[in-house]
Design an enzyme around this catalytic site. Sequence first.
Site, mmCIF file in Angstrom:
data_model
loop_
_atom_site.group_PDB
_atom_site.id
_atom_site.type_symbol
_atom_site.label_atom_id
_atom_site.label_comp_id
_atom_site.label_asym_id
_atom_site.label_seq_id
_atom_site.Cartn_x
_atom_site.Cartn_y
_atom_site.Cartn_z
ATOM 1 N N ARG A 12 0.874 -1.175 0.000
ATOM 2 C CA ARG A 12 0.000 0.000 0.000
ATOM 3 C C ARG A 12 0.910 1.223 0.000
ATOM 4 N NH1 ARG A 12 -4.703 2.945 -0.915
ATOM 5 N NH2 ARG A 12 -4.597 4.774 0.423
ATOM 6 N N CYS A 30 -9.129 9.404 3.391
ATOM 7 C CA CYS A 30 -7.754 8.923 3.503
ATOM 8 C C CYS A 30 -7.542 8.040 4.728
ATOM 9 C CB CYS A 30 -6.777 10.088 3.531
ATOM 10 S SG CYS A 30 -6.692 10.999 1.981
ATOM 11 N N ARG A 56 -1.779 16.216 -1.930
ATOM 12 C CA ARG A 56 -1.260 15.967 -3.278
ATOM 13 C C ARG A 56 0.083 16.640 -3.507
ATOM 14 N NH1 ARG A 56 -6.150 15.561 -7.634
ATOM 15 N NH2 ARG A 56 -7.558 14.404 -6.320
ATOM 16 N N ASP A 89 -1.400 17.817 -9.319
ATOM 17 C CA ASP A 89 -0.823 16.813 -8.427
ATOM 18 C C ASP A 89 0.688 17.015 -8.389
ATOM 19 O OD1 ASP A 89 -0.007 14.490 -7.068
ATOM 20 O OD2 ASP A 89 -1.666 13.338 -7.895
ATOM 21 N N ARG A 91 2.769 15.349 -6.279
ATOM 22 C CA ARG A 91 3.434 14.230 -5.613
ATOM 23 C C ARG A 91 4.500 13.603 -6.508
ATOM 24 N NH1 ARG A 91 -2.115 11.301 -3.916
ATOM 25 N NH2 ARG A 91 -2.549 11.968 -6.039
#
Length: 109
Positions: A12, A30, A56, A89, A91
């Site tokens: 994960r 989340c 993000r 985004d 990330r």
Amino acid sequence: GEVAGREGVLVRLHDACMTSEILRSIKCDCEAQLRLSQRLLAQEGGMLIYTPQEGRGIGLAKKVEAYRLQHEAQLDTVDANRALGEPDDARSYACVPGILANLGIRSIR
């Protein structure tokens, strides 16, 4: 469980979400996603890679500002981020292959 050198490891990849996981915001799921994955990992074995990429990747302060825009201007997450001059985004997962390789994990699921 032990994951080093294994194949088919349950992984994960989860980004930090202080607003949900610590402050218990109901604006996102989340924390629920994290808890579910922790249960599955405990049952089946595997690993959690937890990255510090709040909102993000825009950080907590900008995320809270985006929340304000979502509420006041009825914007969705992407449009609120754009209104703040942030990317859709921000990330990066560039570290993940190195983490998996360092542990000798040959494949994931």
